[in-house]
Every structure is written in structure tokens, then in C-alpha cells.
Motif scaffolding. Sequence first.
Motif, PDB file in Angstrom:
ATOM      1  N   ASP A 338      65.986  31.886  29.754  1.00 35.32           N
ATOM      2  CA  ASP A 338      66.968  31.078  29.036  1.00 35.32           C
ATOM      3  C   ASP A 338      68.343  31.613  29.391  1.00 35.32           C
ATOM      4  O   ASP A 338      68.722  32.720  28.990  1.00 35.32           O
ATOM      5  CB  ASP A 338      66.736  31.148  27.527  1.00 35.32           C
ATOM      6  CG  ASP A 338      67.496  30.062  26.765  1.00 35.32           C
ATOM      7  OD1 ASP A 338      68.503  29.568  27.300  1.00 35.32           O
ATOM      8  OD2 ASP A 338      67.074  29.717  25.659  1.00 35.32           O
ATOM      9  N   ASN A 366      69.754  31.700  17.104  1.00 37.43           N
ATOM     10  CA  ASN A 366      70.468  30.433  17.128  1.00 37.43           C
ATOM     11  C   ASN A 366      70.882  30.030  15.718  1.00 37.43           C
ATOM     12  O   ASN A 366      70.149  30.263  14.753  1.00 37.43           O
ATOM     13  CB  ASN A 366      69.572  29.359  17.747  1.00 37.43           C
ATOM     14  CG  ASN A 366      70.329  28.109  18.159  1.00 37.43           C
ATOM     15  OD1 ASN A 366      70.839  27.379  17.321  1.00 37.43           O
ATOM     16  ND2 ASN A 366      70.396  27.882  19.457  1.00 37.43           N
ATOM     17  N   ARG A 369      69.176  25.320  15.835  1.00 39.33           N
ATOM     18  CA  ARG A 369      68.768  24.417  16.911  1.00 39.33           C
ATOM     19  C   ARG A 369      69.973  23.842  17.658  1.00 39.33           C
ATOM     20  O   ARG A 369      69.990  22.666  18.052  1.00 39.33           O
ATOM     21  CB  ARG A 369      67.885  23.288  16.356  1.00 39.33           C
ATOM     22  CG  ARG A 369      66.586  23.799  15.753  1.00 39.33           C
ATOM     23  CD  ARG A 369      65.741  22.668  15.202  1.00 39.33           C
ATOM     24  NE  ARG A 369      66.313  22.113  13.980  1.00 39.33           N
ATOM     25  CZ  ARG A 369      66.073  22.581  12.761  1.00 39.33           C
ATOM     26  NH1 ARG A 369      65.260  23.625  12.614  1.00 39.33           N
ATOM     27  NH2 ARG A 369      66.615  22.025  11.689  1.00 39.33           N
ATOM     28  N   ALA A 375      67.738  29.226  22.546  1.00 41.19           N
ATOM     29  CA  ALA A 375      66.776  29.046  21.457  1.00 41.19           C
ATOM     30  C   ALA A 375      65.925  30.294  21.285  1.00 41.19           C
ATOM     31  O   ALA A 375      65.639  30.710  20.162  1.00 41.19           O
ATOM     32  CB  ALA A 375      65.901  27.832  21.727  1.00 41.19           C
ATOM     33  N   SER A 404      64.886  33.651  14.332  1.00 40.84           N
ATOM     34  CA  SER A 404      66.338  33.519  14.262  1.00 40.84           C
ATOM     35  C   SER A 404      66.876  34.577  13.303  1.00 40.84           C
ATOM     36  O   SER A 404      66.971  34.375  12.093  1.00 40.84           O
ATOM     37  CB  SER A 404      66.725  32.111  13.783  1.00 40.84           C
ATOM     38  OG  SER A 404      68.117  31.931  13.846  1.00 40.84           O
TER      39      SER A 404
END
Length: 536
Positions: A338, A366, A369, A375, A404
Motif C-alpha cells: 500500500d 485510517n 475509510r 487502509a 485502526s
Amino acid sequence: MLTRYLFTLSLLIASYGVSTEHVRANDGLVVPRFEDVTAQSGITSFYKGDWQYMVGGGAAAFDCNGDQFPDLALAGGEGTASLFVNKSKQGGALQFERATSGIELNGVTGIYPIDIDGDGLIDLVLLRVGEAVLMRGLGECRFERANEAWHFDGGNAWWTSFSATWEKGSKWPTLAFGSYINPRSEDNPWGSCTDNQLFRPHDDGNGFAKPVALKPSYCALSMLFTDWNRSGTPSLRVSNDREYYEGGQEQLWHVEPGKEPRLYTDAEGWKFLKIWGMGIASTVFPNENYPSYFLTSMSDNKLQVLNSAKSDTGPMPIYKDIAYDRGAIAYRPYTGGDLKPSTAWHAQFEDVNNDGYFDLFVAKGNVDRMPDFAAKDPSNLMMQRPDGRFEEVGDAAGIVRFASARGAALADFNLDGKMDILVTNRRENATLWQNVSPSIGNFIAIHLHQEGSNADAIGAWIEVDNGNHINRREITIGGGHAGGHLGWIHFGVGDAKEVKMRTIWPDGQADEWATIASNAYYRLSRGQAPKAWNSN
């Protein structure tokens, strides 16, 4: 062209410290090992909620029952805040037990420990969406609301940051509260930052006077009272979220006894900086005298060192960003796969391998979203090398997780001399990693105490000479992201069997250097020699 592009991309990734290889033992870096013990630890805490809880999620580590083991208070967002009493045995498995404590309020975004009224019992500051609440410690991990008793007006705002200091001559602390956007402006939040507030002690010596608005305010997500210039008078550093303010920047406030607070200006050396400011962590590099600051953000983070020559009136607040040069920019996931920018929240410097150099943990995740940001964004564990550069070892250390993350607390939860890691997660259970490293360096831990108000000596400095260099730590309340630590101050000391240490107390009085043995915990009361502590 495609081959050239891929080659260039690989060089760019390498330049930012993203690697698919683990750190090798033969490169001289001792990589700690962590084990996820959440399932068996007794920790069950979710930071719940939607828009109003996209930020926050703080964790507080402190001793609420006098056994010297750090307990935990965790924000719950739309759920309730929770307190977990530490039941660990020294050197054993990490074990916590949920306790009914009085802090079980909903809407809590952050929690900071502090002894406000000077009774020797830790109180708690609860940041909330709505009214901020001061909770008076009653002992044995029980708390009661104290807003009315302490004449504290908790307002009605989206409270997201906090810091405290004791101004000269005051028995009660000065409290700074940072607020975010107007919670009633969800449809059009831009430019709706509400006022931060400064609460000073009441003239009658009981509780707090009416607050003073710190204008302009720019959606503060972290605040820290810090003696950046070693003048003996801390200033208030504020990190602001550029996503929602208009015409704002990072801030540094003069907060001088008997004077109205005022911002440092460009003429005084303060330079314009706009970031998605989310957290502040301070450290002092070996043999240096002044604090440096890590500022978390979306995309590239900042590592600021003082960059002004000392004059007759002291240094100016001119800072240089060295995050890229030191390998601490942490601007996207190090696990690969990523390439989108990271989102960083809580940051904390601690020596997790006890080699005598403060390492850097950064909680990542994150916002909600957001498609332009990563992510899968694991938290960072960057080890500081002797040359001052940082090396990412999150994967090798065993802390890769794609929840997260928001808040965090690094503390020695089982008092075995190794720093453990607690992380709060949005909409998921918190994560607890135990440091199970089989062989790391030596350490000392110090707990300061002075009689009367400010019993925990906030504003003091501890200096430790390990024979190779001197490490310094400023004792503060605030910073991080929505949570903090109060209690043992940990120093790794490498191979040193004994070290020299001294304390510079909040009023500037410096102790004589004392020689103490390594691998021990010391209670240090003002005017007395350090006393070794053990759990027996």
C-alpha cells in the motif's frame, strides 16, 4: 519506460525506510520481541462511534491503588470509558481486571492522569464530546465527579486535547483544554473550530477561576506544556488539524505567571507550519539539553530540533525538521503493498530495548475509510541508533496489525524492566503487546515525589549518565493523542551496571549526582537519597 518507473519507485520506497526484510541481528541493532497477549489479558475495550469519534480514543497508564503497577483507563467513545486494574505479578504474564470505578461515562474521547488537588491520590481528566469532567481520586481505583467542588466549568464542546502545568507560586495546576470542530456542524465543519480554554487556579486557592479562551483556536488534537528553552517557565505547544481550520497553523503560547497568555510571533522566531496535527511527543537526544518534538500527521510526520543559537536571553523557537534525515518520517506503511500515505495519531518515545537510546512508537490508522490514505496502516516501532537515526522494526518486533489504532500507552506493566505496549483501536478491541525479549539491556526506573502540591514533580527533569552519554527527560502531563502516562520514568542504560542520576526539581533546584545500581526501581523523594523499591 515501465522498467525505469519500477526501478525509480523501488529507490523511493527504500529512501523512506520501507522494507520487506526483517532487521538482521548481525547489524548490531537489538530488536525487541513483542507478543500479542490481548486475549488472555482481560482487556476488552472498544473505541466506538462514528463522526464525532473519528479522533480521540486515548489511554491513560497510572497507579490508582498504590501497588506501583500501572493500571489502565481507556476511552470508550459512544460506549463507556473503562478502568482496568493491573493484576500482573512482577515479571509474569500481563493480567488486568475490569473494575467499577466511577469513570464509566459515555462520550469520552481522552483520559489524562494528574493529582489536581495535591492529596496524593491520582485524579483523572475526562475529555468528552459534551462536558469535560474532572474525576477526583478516592483511592483503591475509585473516582467521583469534582467539577462543582473544584469550580470547574466543563463547557459543551468536542474536547480532544489536554495539558497541565504548575505555575510558580500556585498550589493548584493550570489546565489547558483543546477543542475540535463544532459538533453541531457535521454538514459543513470547515472553519468551525471552537475555542481552546485555559483554567488557572482561583485566587482563594480552592479550585479554578473562570477560563480564558486561547484565541485564535485551530482544532487542537494535542497540547503540551513544555520548557522548550529551559527557562524554568513552560510554554504551551498546540498541534492543530489543518483539515478543518481556516488561516491556522501550529502554535506556541507564552503562559507566564500573572500575565495573559499570548502567542509566540514570527518576530520571536516562531515559523509558520500547517500540518494535520494529531499528536506531540517530546524527547531529548543524548547529551543534548533542549527537547525535540515529534509531530504526528497525515502523510509525512515532523521531527523538530531547536535550530537557534543561544543568546543572552536564551534560544529562539526556531525549529528544523529532521524527520527525513533521521529516518523517522514514517509517511506510509512499511509493510509494502500500500503506497498511499499513512495516518498517525499517538506518538511516544521510550527505550524498548534498553540500549540507552529512546525509541519511537507511533499509532497508525485510517480516519474512516478515506480512499486517499492507506487502509492497511500498521503502527510504527522505530529504534534509535547511536548515530541518531531511526530504524523501523515493527514487523521484526511482532507488532504488525491492521486495526485502526488511535491512542496508546507504553509502560512497564509487569515491572520486569521491559516496556510493553497498549493500543486503542477504533471500533475494535484494544491490543496489548507484552515485551518478551529474551535479552536486552539494563534499565532503571524513577518515581519522583515532593511534599505538598505538585506531588509528582511535573516540570522536573531527570538526568541519567550511563557512562557513555547523558539522557534527560522532562516530566510532563499532556501531549500524545488523547491520553498520557503518570508514574515510573524508564531509562534504558545499555550494559551499565550502575549509573549516575540527578533530578532538577520544578523550582530549578538541582540535586547532587547519585550513583545507583541498574535493573532496579527507585522512589525518589525530594531531599532524600533514592530508595530502591521491590514488590515483596
